[in-house]
Write a protein that holds these residues in place. Structure first.
Motif, PDB file in Angstrom:
ATOM      1  N   PHE A  12      12.899  42.210  -9.829  1.00  0.00           N
ATOM      2  CA  PHE A  12      11.612  41.927  -9.196  1.00  0.00           C
ATOM      3  C   PHE A  12      10.608  43.021  -9.512  1.00  0.00           C
ATOM      4  O   PHE A  12       9.444  42.749  -9.812  1.00  0.00           O
ATOM      5  CB  PHE A  12      11.800  41.778  -7.682  1.00  0.00           C
ATOM      6  N   VAL A  13      11.050  44.277  -9.479  1.00  0.00           N
ATOM      7  CA  VAL A  13      10.175  45.398  -9.808  1.00  0.00           C
ATOM      8  C   VAL A  13       9.703  45.294 -11.257  1.00  0.00           C
ATOM      9  O   VAL A  13       8.524  45.524 -11.553  1.00  0.00           O
ATOM     10  CB  VAL A  13      10.893  46.746  -9.548  1.00  0.00           C
ATOM     11  N   ALA A  14      10.604  44.941 -12.170  1.00  0.00           N
ATOM     12  CA  ALA A  14      10.224  44.812 -13.577  1.00  0.00           C
ATOM     13  C   ALA A  14       9.199  43.702 -13.767  1.00  0.00           C
ATOM     14  O   ALA A  14       8.224  43.863 -14.511  1.00  0.00           O
ATOM     15  CB  ALA A  14      11.465  44.543 -14.426  1.00  0.00           C
ATOM     16  N   LEU A  15       9.387  42.588 -13.112  1.00  0.00           N
ATOM     17  CA  LEU A  15       8.438  41.482 -13.214  1.00  0.00           C
ATOM     18  C   LEU A  15       7.090  41.860 -12.600  1.00  0.00           C
ATOM     19  O   LEU A  15       6.035  41.592 -13.181  1.00  0.00           O
ATOM     20  CB  LEU A  15       9.009  40.236 -12.527  1.00  0.00           C
ATOM     21  N   LEU A  16       7.123  42.496 -11.452  1.00  0.00           N
ATOM     22  CA  LEU A  16       5.896  42.934 -10.797  1.00  0.00           C
ATOM     23  C   LEU A  16       5.174  43.986 -11.639  1.00  0.00           C
ATOM     24  O   LEU A  16       3.950  43.941 -11.791  1.00  0.00           O
ATOM     25  CB  LEU A  16       6.212  43.486  -9.400  1.00  0.00           C
ATOM     26  N   TRP A  17       5.937  44.910 -12.229  1.00  0.00           N
ATOM     27  CA  TRP A  17       5.337  45.936 -13.080  1.00  0.00           C
ATOM     28  C   TRP A  17       4.642  45.299 -14.284  1.00  0.00           C
ATOM     29  O   TRP A  17       3.552  45.706 -14.663  1.00  0.00           O
ATOM     30  CB  TRP A  17       6.403  46.916 -13.526  1.00  0.00           C
ATOM     31  N   SER A  18       5.264  44.298 -14.891  1.00  0.00           N
ATOM     32  CA  SER A  18       4.649  43.630 -16.046  1.00  0.00           C
ATOM     33  C   SER A  18       3.336  42.960 -15.654  1.00  0.00           C
ATOM     34  O   SER A  18       2.326  43.084 -16.363  1.00  0.00           O
ATOM     35  CB  SER A  18       5.600  42.595 -16.626  1.00  0.00           C
TER      36      SER A  18
END
Length: 130
Positions: A12-18
């Motif tokens: 979720f963090v990776a998707l939000l960061w992108s």
């Protein structure tokens, strides 16, 4: 259980960061790219920043995958897999002969030619011509 939650949180963090990186790079700070790299290099600077954001997001996803697939989390006996054997012959002549034999068998069965069907099955057991 906590590994699954941690892995999902990292994904979720990776998707939000992108998503946030794309918004920041292209909507909030385009003037910064022009100030840093000039009018001609601003596009290259923005694309370089986007590449960095995608790379860092990929690293976060790999970390999430590593957290989820720790050795203690794997099922017992999940070591190296044995190489799979091919289900089809390696030479095309044998492969085509098996296809033709299967079609002939289906035709004899459909047309109720049981004597030819028995002869064909006998040839297959003897290893004779198809």
């Amino acid at each position: 259980m906590w590994r699954t939650f941690a892995s999902l949180a990292l994904m979720f963090v990776a998707l939000l960061w992108s998503a946030l990186a794309v918004l920041v790079i292209f909507l909030i700070v385009p003037g910064l790219w022009e100030a840093l790299f000039g009018a001609g290099g601003s596009v290259a600077g923005a694309l370089l920043a986007l590449g960095g954001a995608v790379w860092s997001s990929g690293k976060i996803m790999r970390l999430a995958d590593r957290v989820l697939n720790e050795p203690e989390h794997r099922p017992a006996g999940a070591g190296r897999m044995a190489p799979a054997e091919a289900d089809v012959p390696t030479d095309w002549q044998t492969y085509n002969a098996e296809i033709a034999r299967s079609k002939r068998w289906a035709f004899y069965r459909r047309t109720r030619q049981f004597e030819r069907l028995a002869e064909l099955e006998g040839q297959g057991k003897r290893g004779g011509p198809a």
